[in-house]
Structure formats: C-alpha cells, structure tokens
Design an enzyme around this catalytic site. Sequence first.
Site, PDB file in Angstrom:
ATOM      1  N   ASP A 503       0.821  -1.206   0.000  1.00 57.87           N
ATOM      2  CA  ASP A 503       0.000   0.000   0.000  1.00 57.87           C
ATOM      3  C   ASP A 503       0.860   1.262   0.000  1.00 57.87           C
ATOM      4  O   ASP A 503       1.937   1.307   0.599  1.00 57.87           O
ATOM      5  CB  ASP A 503      -0.892  -0.017   1.252  1.00 57.87           C
ATOM      6  CG  ASP A 503      -1.802   1.179   1.340  1.00 57.87           C
ATOM      7  OD1 ASP A 503      -2.669   1.321   0.456  1.00 57.87           O
ATOM      8  OD2 ASP A 503      -1.646   1.982   2.280  1.00 57.87           O
ATOM      9  N   GLU A 556       1.085  -0.629  -5.160  1.00 55.54           N
ATOM     10  CA  GLU A 556       0.113   0.429  -5.408  1.00 55.54           C
ATOM     11  C   GLU A 556       0.926   1.719  -5.534  1.00 55.54           C
ATOM     12  O   GLU A 556       1.174   2.412  -4.561  1.00 55.54           O
ATOM     13  CB  GLU A 556      -0.901   0.545  -4.272  1.00 55.54           C
ATOM     14  CG  GLU A 556      -2.023   1.525  -4.606  1.00 55.54           C
ATOM     15  CD  GLU A 556      -2.503   2.339  -3.420  1.00 55.54           C
ATOM     16  OE1 GLU A 556      -3.512   3.037  -3.562  1.00 55.54           O
ATOM     17  OE2 GLU A 556      -1.857   2.304  -2.360  1.00 55.54           O
TER      18      GLU A 556
END
Length: 834
Positions: A503, A556
């Site tokens: 993330d 990401e």
Amino acid sequence: MTPRPSSSGPEPRKTTGKKTAGKKTAKAADKPVAKKPVSKKAAAKKAVSKKAAAQKAVAQKGAAQKAVAQKGVAKKKGTPKTAPERTATQQAAPREAAAPPRAEVAVSPALDAGDRERLLAGTHHDPHAVLGAHRVPGGVAFRAFRPYALAVTVLSGTLRVELHDDGDGFFSGLVPLGEVPLHRLLVAYEGTEQEVEDPYRFLPTLGELDLHLLGEGRHEQLWRALGAHPATHDGVAGTRFAVWAPNARGVRVAGGFNFWDGTGHPMRSLGSTGVWELFLPGVGAGELYKFEITRPDGSRTFRADPLARRTEVPPATSSVVHASDYTWGDQEWLAHRADAPAHEAPMSVYEVHLPSWRPGLTYRELAEQLPAYVADLGFTHVELMPVAEHPFGGSWGYQVTGFYAPTARLGDPDDFKYLIDRLHRAGIGVLMDWVPAHFPRDDWALAEFDGRPLYEHSDPLRAAHPDWGTLEFDFGRREVRNFLVANAVYWCEEFHIDGLRVDAVASMLYLDYSREPGQWTPNEHGGRENLDAVAFIQEMNATLYRRVPGVVTVAEESTAWDGVTRATHHKGPSGFGGLGFGLKWNMGWMHDSLEYMSREPVHRAHHHGELTFSMVYAYSENYVLPISHDEVVHGKKSLVSKMPGDWWQQRANERAYLGYMWAHPGKQLLFMGQEFAQGAEWSEAHGPDWWLLDPEYGAAADHRGVRDLVRDLNTVYRGTPALWRRDTHPSGFAWVVGDAADDDVLAFLRLDADGTPLLAVSNFAPVVRSGYRLGVPDDVPAWHEVLNTDAARYGGGDVVNPDPVKPEPQGWHGRPASIRLTLPPLATVWLRPA
C-alpha cells in the site's frame, strides 16, 4: 487492571556482619574471627542481626541438625584455600616463605542501595547480575525480588533456606555452598504459597548469531528472536520475552501473570543491540502482557509488543502469548505455486474486506463460504484488505499497530491459517494488503516506543504523514528496515500468503509527497526521491523473492516512477535500480477508463483517447487493472452507479466495461459487491448488499446476470492463454481499430505465444451496429463468438452472433481480410478461431 506503581520503601539496613567484615585487615582475614567487646549500640545491632539470622536454617534430609548464621554471615564450609605449591628454587630463594592459607571472607548477600534503587525504579539494565543465585565469598548468595511477598524460601534438593526479608520486596540469604545449585523458590503471599522457578537463574535465550543479525539489521526471521515465545529453557517450560528498546533506561514485563505489576520482572539489556530479554517460567500461551518501559526522562509507558503474534480483540490493546499448533494441508498448492511467474499466468483477483464480506463470520466460518464462492466465480486469487491488527475498524486495516498479528476480531492466528489453507485447497491464491508506509500515533503502540522516535524518523517533518495523521517509518534505520522486511517474510512463510499488495508506495518514494515547499528537505543529491525508502523496498523485494518461491509482490504506485517492476540490479534511465516488484497497479488506466465510462455516450467520441492511451505505456511495467475498494467509497459511487443512463443502460455499461477490462493486457482485480452490480457504495459497517441476489427480490435477475457474466469472463479468460500468457510483451497485443472515436468502438487482438488470437470488440454507443466491418488475419478460416456481454442470460438484449463468422478477402484496417459483425449496444464481444 491498572498497573500498580513500584514500591519505594526505605533504604535497606546494613547488617552488623557486613559492617564488621568490611573493616577487617588482610592479616586479620587469615585468622578465625574472634569475638570482640562491643558497645551498646553495636550490641543492639548485633541483636537485630542475630534475630534475622536465626530465621535462616539448612535442613538435611533425615537429620535435625541446624546451622545458624551469626552476625548475618554464614560460616565458611570446607577447608581454607591454600597458596599454590612452590618449586624448589622458589623455596630456596632468600626471604621467600610460603604464605599462610587464606580463607574467603563472607559478604552480606543483601543488595546494595544502588541496585535496590534501580530495580525499584525500573531502570536496572542487568537484573540477572544481582538477582538469582551467585557464587560469592563465603558461599552462594540467593537474592529474590518479590513485591508483596511475605516470605521467600530457597528449595534445592534437600536444601531449604528461608531468605531474610530485606524490605521493599527484596529477600536474600547466604548459604555455605561451593557451587551454585539448581533451585526453586517457595514464595508466601497473604493466604497462599507458590512454588516457582527463579527467572533470574537462566542464561539468555538469544544466542550470539541472533544478536549479531539483530545488530546488523539482517535477521530475516526476526519474529523468531523478538516477541513472546512459549519455550522450554534448561528443561523448564515458560515464555521467553524479547523487545528492541535501545533508548529505554529499563524494561519490565507486565501481564495477567503478575497482576499487571512488572516491578518484580525486570528484563536484562543484551548490550549494544538495544534488545531486552527475560525468560519467565510458568508463563504459557494465552497470557496477556505488555512491556513497561522506563523512558530516558524517567517516566514510564506500557507498550504492546511490536512483534506480538496475537493480540486482544480491539478496543483492548494487550498482546497475547501465542503458540501455533496448526497442521497445514496445502502441500500440493505450494509445490506448484512457482510453476509459472505471475505475469505469465492467469490472474483475476477478488478483493475482500474480511470483516464485512459476511459480517459476523469468524475466520473459520468464512473458510466454509469464501473459498466456495470465489471458486464458483472462477477467480484465481483473493486479495485480503489488511488483516494485521489495527485499533480502528474504520481504517479498514490501513493503520496498523500489530504488524505481526492477524486481527483478533475474527479469531486467533491459527484460525486465519485455516482460512488460507482452505482457499489453497480450493485452488485459490491469497494476496494480502501490506502497509509498511506508516503507522498510527496510539500511545500504547509504536509511536516514540521507548521514549524517543524509534520506528518513526527523528525529524518531525519526515515523521509526520500529512494525509493520514500518522507517522512514517524511518527507512534509513537498519533495525526498522529489518522489522519491515522480516514482516513481509513472516506473512509469506508463517501464513503461506502468496503475495503482498504493498500500500501507498508513492508516499514512501517521494520526500515531497503531499508536502509544500519548505516542508521537506532534498536528498543528498538535491532530489525529491527518498533514497532510504528506495533501498528498503529493493531489500524487501529481493529478500522475499529469494526466500519464498512463487510469491508475488504488487505495488500500489500512482506515479510514473521508472522501474517499479524492474529487477533491483537493473538500472534504468534515472540511474536507480528497479524496485523489484512483480506487478504494479495501473492507476492511470483505472482513472482514465472510469472517466470515459462515466460520460454520456453522446460525449464519448470526444474522449476516445481515455481508453486508448493506456496502450502507449502498457508494457512499461507489469500491470494489474484495479477496480478496488478505493473506487467505490467516499462519494465515488459503486461501479454500476458510475455509469450513465437508466438502470438497463447502467448495467449494460458495466457489463461492457468488464468485458473490455478482462480483455485488456494486465491482470484483473474487482472489489466485492461489484461482481453483482451493487448500487450502493461499500461500507465496512454492513458489507455487500447480498439481499440483491435473493430470488424474492424483484430485480434479483438483473444482479445475478452481472454475476453470471463475471463467472463466464473468468472461465473463458482462464481457458484462453492469449489473454494472459503475453501480458507483459508487446507481441501479445495488436490493434484492429483504435481510432473509431465517432463510432465509440474499440477492437484489438490478443495473441498467445504461438500466435493463436482472441478478437475483442467493444461498442460503447447505445445503438446496434449491424454489419460492422473489422480487419482480421487471413489465416483464420472462421471466428466463433465465445462471449457477448449483451446475452440474455446476463440481462442484455441478446443481440448476438450465433453462427461462425467467415472472413472475406476484402482488406480492411490494414489487414488482408475482414469480417462483418453485428455489434450489440453498450456491449463487448469476444471471438476465437472456430
């Protein structure tokens, strides 16, 4: 229970024996101690000392003999030590004479004032050096620190010695033994007695190799060294505790086993590593605990274990001692996981927020439903939103406090293993969202863990994350990098996770991420790149791919950083080595394509490039096409609700979009609820609207139709290597027509390694286009429609091409042959060689 403060009683009394022994000259020390006249004051002290000494006795089995220590000092046992024998030459030397035998002068076993004060204050760095049993002049000194105890007795074989109460929970005694014996303690409290092991008789549980790797920041299985581990040490069952807290003045263990008062359980510092360690006999799995840390300023803080492998259910914050006894059954899955790299294999991912997928279900209950549901829909993988422990459910797991513990909301760690095992046995891979970018500021977790910035950067501007009110990790500190790299390995090795979706990578890579000028400092080259974060990411990926065959990491990363999925040892134009990820989320494709689809069809002709631009950079990285949770919350609407038009058109648009998405180069990811066209945004409070599929609901067929399409997309996709084998190679794609903006039509070929094609055609206009001519290769004798998103079973108008379509020799779109198709409105059609 609120921890009780340490007692702070008076200074310990000095016994007469200790005072007398300390005044002896060397000459007097060689002779037996003679009685001397004493003053009244000395006599009073002697009486007090004799009263205390009379409480210490040595009981021999089968005998009633007692030896009473006088003046607080036990008599020496055995013969006095003698000087070494001299040679004949030494004996003949002038004025040389053998020294008379020397006897050990007994010392008081009681702790000195300094040690007492540090133990009471929680600032002693080496309690094992003064507590427990130690060889001293005159025998063996036994010392115990047992707050609230009324009496402590040493037990060793037939030996039974009641220790002197020195006050403030300290007990001591000197026993005339030649060696330190194995012993236990009999501790008397008000109304009860407990026979226990002495924690301070054990050697450290961490070996030299562990300490070396910890010091170097290279302990790839850090969770095996730090944290709480039930173990048998020197034949005794208990739990070994270890924590990294280099700035602490002292660390103690507090838990249910000591009524949350860590006063009597100080840990020892293991030198320059900054690690504190203690083995506590009798403490086992299931016990709650925290570390009581004395900060540099003398204040104290109770902290959850950063390496805890299990926690209490939030909002409770204690760590839990955990021992796994899970037996895995996914050996066949693991044996074949590395057969093909992820970018050359089919991958369609169903993203799941476990607490809300079926609210109220535990890990084991989810294991009875989730694998069957995902397998039925044909997804190859699930991606679990962060499962590491987090205090606030509304963060969806993206603000982690327990990096090594699956959230206790749904069960214990072995329950989580059971869920993964069942997914693997159903043929489904498991990706997990991993959050190494930042952590929350909770005062019982990582923030200023030992009183100073430790896991976060010491520069407040570098530490504070401007978007989320959290703290960023200090990626330049080797121990912090070790904590995170080992954490990535931990999930994959201990829980058999098949991949990590990392993330917020962009927030790690840039020093100026969400910061204004003056709020950040350039790197040593004057640039905006966070060199420490780059080094950490490269180390994490290199370590994980080396240790875990078949694993995949997914970034990401929302910018155009060069080389996200390039190998770490290959430098790019920017001069950096690749970051080493296996795949990268294609955020550009997601934003552009959703922007296009949200427009009324009459306006789409003017924005045709939003669909075609993705192919300009499609092979710059290895991509995943994500329609994730982030796109269906916070006012962004669900996927079907983004679409224009009435309810029929919205569903038709979604179906056409999914068909285009599954045909586009890259892997697919779809968030739960979007597979059946849920109209409402997702909320972690109630999860997907499963009632939309209830046959009793009037529009259930509309939602079931979209779900049936997703199932068929996955089925055809997995059986068509042209759609995934060459996802990352330009030879796997060819435009048929990419510039038919006025028609709102796209058509392209996907090609297998042997050239076998699949033709994908999307019509994003709400009109039927009959006899639409498309150029095709001339070596395919006929084309067969294998999927049409307008089919009646999906809820469409059933405008289909039921018969094989044969090419005509008329060239078109730069190709030697062409076919004429009927294109349904707002639909995508797939054709393969018949």
